[in-house]
Write a protein that holds these residues in place. Sequence first.
Motif, PDB file in Angstrom:
ATOM      1  N   GLU A 156     -25.887 -86.824  43.948  1.00 44.62           N
ATOM      2  CA  GLU A 156     -25.502 -86.578  45.341  1.00 44.62           C
ATOM      3  C   GLU A 156     -24.004 -86.813  45.545  1.00 44.62           C
ATOM      4  O   GLU A 156     -23.332 -86.039  46.245  1.00 44.62           O
ATOM      5  CB  GLU A 156     -26.328 -87.469  46.266  1.00 44.62           C
ATOM      6  CG  GLU A 156     -27.801 -87.060  46.329  1.00 44.62           C
ATOM      7  CD  GLU A 156     -28.660 -88.063  47.082  1.00 44.62           C
ATOM      8  OE1 GLU A 156     -28.163 -89.182  47.366  1.00 44.62           O
ATOM      9  OE2 GLU A 156     -29.821 -87.729  47.380  1.00 44.62           O
ATOM     10  N   ARG A 157     -23.477 -87.879  44.922  1.00 42.50           N
ATOM     11  CA  ARG A 157     -22.033 -88.132  45.021  1.00 42.50           C
ATOM     12  C   ARG A 157     -21.239 -87.026  44.323  1.00 42.50           C
ATOM     13  O   ARG A 157     -20.213 -86.556  44.837  1.00 42.50           O
ATOM     14  CB  ARG A 157     -21.699 -89.495  44.416  1.00 42.50           C
ATOM     15  CG  ARG A 157     -22.238 -90.680  45.226  1.00 42.50           C
ATOM     16  CD  ARG A 157     -21.619 -91.985  44.759  1.00 42.50           C
ATOM     17  NE  ARG A 157     -22.038 -92.319  43.397  1.00 42.50           N
ATOM     18  CZ  ARG A 157     -23.111 -93.055  43.120  1.00 42.50           C
ATOM     19  NH1 ARG A 157     -23.887 -93.517  44.093  1.00 42.50           N
ATOM     20  NH2 ARG A 157     -23.402 -93.343  41.860  1.00 42.50           N
ATOM     21  N   ALA A 158     -21.726 -86.600  43.172  1.00 37.98           N
ATOM     22  CA  ALA A 158     -21.038 -85.539  42.429  1.00 37.98           C
ATOM     23  C   ALA A 158     -21.086 -84.215  43.181  1.00 37.98           C
ATOM     24  O   ALA A 158     -20.149 -83.406  43.105  1.00 37.98           O
ATOM     25  CB  ALA A 158     -21.668 -85.387  41.048  1.00 37.98           C
ATOM     26  N   ALA A 159     -22.169 -83.976  43.913  1.00 39.60           N
ATOM     27  CA  ALA A 159     -22.281 -82.746  44.709  1.00 39.60           C
ATOM     28  C   ALA A 159     -21.201 -82.692  45.775  1.00 39.60           C
ATOM     29  O   ALA A 159     -20.604 -81.636  46.020  1.00 39.60           O
ATOM     30  CB  ALA A 159     -23.672 -82.658  45.334  1.00 39.60           C
ATOM     31  N   ARG A 160     -20.948 -83.835  46.420  1.00 37.18           N
ATOM     32  CA  ARG A 160     -19.914 -83.871  47.456  1.00 37.18           C
ATOM     33  C   ARG A 160     -18.518 -83.685  46.861  1.00 37.18           C
ATOM     34  O   ARG A 160     -17.647 -83.069  47.485  1.00 37.18           O
ATOM     35  CB  ARG A 160     -19.986 -85.202  48.213  1.00 37.18           C
ATOM     36  CG  ARG A 160     -21.242 -85.362  49.060  1.00 37.18           C
ATOM     37  CD  ARG A 160     -21.146 -86.556  50.000  1.00 37.18           C
ATOM     38  NE  ARG A 160     -21.174 -87.819  49.277  1.00 37.18           N
ATOM     39  CZ  ARG A 160     -22.276 -88.498  48.992  1.00 37.18           C
ATOM     40  NH1 ARG A 160     -23.460 -88.009  49.336  1.00 37.18           N
ATOM     41  NH2 ARG A 160     -22.205 -89.662  48.359  1.00 37.18           N
ATOM     42  N   ALA A 161     -18.320 -84.192  45.666  1.00 36.76           N
ATOM     43  CA  ALA A 161     -16.985 -84.125  45.057  1.00 36.76           C
ATOM     44  C   ALA A 161     -16.728 -82.813  44.326  1.00 36.76           C
ATOM     45  O   ALA A 161     -15.628 -82.252  44.390  1.00 36.76           O
ATOM     46  CB  ALA A 161     -16.801 -85.292  44.084  1.00 36.76           C
ATOM     47  N   ASN A 162     -17.748 -82.312  43.594  1.00 38.94           N
ATOM     48  CA  ASN A 162     -17.519 -81.162  42.704  1.00 38.94           C
ATOM     49  C   ASN A 162     -18.592 -80.085  42.790  1.00 38.94           C
ATOM     50  O   ASN A 162     -18.710 -79.258  41.885  1.00 38.94           O
ATOM     51  CB  ASN A 162     -17.417 -81.648  41.254  1.00 38.94           C
ATOM     52  CG  ASN A 162     -16.214 -82.524  41.028  1.00 38.94           C
ATOM     53  OD1 ASN A 162     -15.078 -82.105  41.259  1.00 38.94           O
ATOM     54  ND2 ASN A 162     -16.444 -83.767  40.595  1.00 38.94           N
ATOM     55  N   GLY A 163     -19.382 -80.090  43.822  1.00 42.28           N
ATOM     56  CA  GLY A 163     -20.339 -79.018  44.029  1.00 42.28           C
ATOM     57  C   GLY A 163     -21.406 -78.943  42.952  1.00 42.28           C
ATOM     58  O   GLY A 163     -21.818 -79.955  42.372  1.00 42.28           O
ATOM     59  N   PHE A 164     -21.860 -77.725  42.684  1.00 39.11           N
ATOM     60  CA  PHE A 164     -22.903 -77.527  41.672  1.00 39.11           C
ATOM     61  C   PHE A 164     -22.448 -78.009  40.296  1.00 39.11           C
ATOM     62  O   PHE A 164     -23.257 -78.542  39.522  1.00 39.11           O
ATOM     63  CB  PHE A 164     -23.289 -76.042  41.594  1.00 39.11           C
ATOM     64  CG  PHE A 164     -24.099 -75.556  42.763  1.00 39.11           C
ATOM     65  CD1 PHE A 164     -25.418 -75.958  42.924  1.00 39.11           C
ATOM     66  CD2 PHE A 164     -23.547 -74.693  43.692  1.00 39.11           C
ATOM     67  CE1 PHE A 164     -26.173 -75.501  44.002  1.00 39.11           C
ATOM     68  CE2 PHE A 164     -24.286 -74.229  44.767  1.00 39.11           C
ATOM     69  CZ  PHE A 164     -25.617 -74.638  44.928  1.00 39.11           C
ATOM     70  N   ASP A 165     -21.185 -77.823  39.975  1.00 38.94           N
ATOM     71  CA  ASP A 165     -20.684 -78.285  38.672  1.00 38.94           C
ATOM     72  C   ASP A 165     -20.828 -79.804  38.542  1.00 38.94           C
ATOM     73  O   ASP A 165     -21.126 -80.315  37.451  1.00 38.94           O
ATOM     74  CB  ASP A 165     -19.216 -77.895  38.498  1.00 38.94           C
ATOM     75  CG  ASP A 165     -19.031 -76.403  38.313  1.00 38.94           C
ATOM     76  OD1 ASP A 165     -19.991 -75.735  37.873  1.00 38.94           O
ATOM     77  OD2 ASP A 165     -17.932 -75.896  38.613  1.00 38.94           O
ATOM     78  N   GLY A 166     -20.625 -80.520  39.639  1.00 38.60           N
ATOM     79  CA  GLY A 166     -20.767 -81.967  39.591  1.00 38.60           C
ATOM     80  C   GLY A 166     -22.194 -82.397  39.328  1.00 38.60           C
ATOM     81  O   GLY A 166     -22.450 -83.291  38.506  1.00 38.60           O
ATOM     82  N   VAL A 167     -23.155 -81.774  40.016  1.00 35.77           N
ATOM     83  CA  VAL A 167     -24.577 -82.088  39.804  1.00 35.77           C
ATOM     84  C   VAL A 167     -24.967 -81.788  38.367  1.00 35.77           C
ATOM     85  O   VAL A 167     -25.624 -82.596  37.694  1.00 35.77           O
ATOM     86  CB  VAL A 167     -25.465 -81.293  40.774  1.00 35.77           C
ATOM     87  CG1 VAL A 167     -26.947 -81.605  40.524  1.00 35.77           C
ATOM     88  CG2 VAL A 167     -25.100 -81.598  42.221  1.00 35.77           C
TER      89      VAL A 167
ATOM     90  N   PRO B 231     -25.058 -77.430  46.963  1.00 35.52           N
ATOM     91  CA  PRO B 231     -25.052 -78.530  45.994  1.00 35.52           C
ATOM     92  C   PRO B 231     -25.831 -79.749  46.482  1.00 35.52           C
ATOM     93  O   PRO B 231     -26.485 -80.434  45.688  1.00 35.52           O
ATOM     94  CB  PRO B 231     -23.566 -78.845  45.841  1.00 35.52           C
ATOM     95  CG  PRO B 231     -22.865 -77.574  46.178  1.00 35.52           C
ATOM     96  CD  PRO B 231     -23.691 -76.962  47.273  1.00 35.52           C
ATOM     97  N   ALA B 232     -25.782 -80.026  47.775  1.00 39.16           N
ATOM     98  CA  ALA B 232     -26.510 -81.168  48.320  1.00 39.16           C
ATOM     99  C   ALA B 232     -28.015 -81.003  48.121  1.00 39.16           C
ATOM    100  O   ALA B 232     -28.719 -81.966  47.757  1.00 39.16           O
ATOM    101  CB  ALA B 232     -26.189 -81.346  49.802  1.00 39.16           C
TER     102      ALA B 232
END
Length: 295
Positions: free
Chosen positions: A181-192, A274-275
């Motif tokens: 969830e934190r990665a989604a806010r920072a880097n979107g789908f790539d973060g997840v 992403p969320a």
Amino acid sequence: MDLRASSTTLDTVLFVLLVGVAVGTLAGVGDRRAPGGDRVAEETADLLATTTTEVTYTRSARVPSSALLDGDDTVTVTADRTAAGTRTELLAAAALADPSLGGASLTGMGGDLRAGARNATERVLYTREATVQVAVTWRPYPDATLRSSFAVGEAPPRDADVSVATVAAASGLPNVTRPAERAARANGFDGVAGVLADAVVADLFPPGQTRDALYSEGPDRALVAHRYRHASAALGVDTARFLTPGHVDQANKRLSSGLAKRLATDLRRRYDSPAAAAEAVRAHQVRVVVRTWSG
């Protein structure tokens, strides 16, 4: 030439780590009650989650002889393994031993552990009251292209009156829903995708135990190198120059990067945001479903 050993440096440690997580988590996860109160389904789920057993299996691969001996031929390397735990833990371990990506095996190993877990489960399934099937499924999020699934027993007939009980067993991966969830806010789908890929690669190739295997002489070193080569081919990355004890982190980063790209594409196709993708992450759970029916 065949080279056999009973060395357990890598796989035994991997399984112990997985079971250590499962033992601490299983009691608080999952619903073992069957809709309608079916006693056989419910009792079978409890039996699988609470009774322990031991499985002996092998890891085997054809590797270049230069991995062990001088020469240009190939040899079969085989190492004997033993795993112990509840039947649910063994089924979860078998599911995570060799997940597939788009239908392609990531490690090329795990079949013998899966067969052993199946056999251990089959020995306690059959009753005079009902026919039983156990279905095991791991997906880091619903309908993920990265997955593992198998069944013990035949599927019920289409017209059967089926009762179901479910156990959500620990997969051995950490619960990464919040980091996703934190990665989604920072880097979107790539973060997840990156969070998921890092967790999966760390589970398949834990750095400390992998370094120990690469330092060793004999089957452990050859088998872990084979697993890296297989995963690299499946993910379209090159880790050949990193297959030494001092470069495990670099090899894992290559694998994680390749896996993250595939997962990001899959997440974009399946989720509106992403969320939403991060909220769906359940990589720490393996779903074990018991189905029973008369006849």
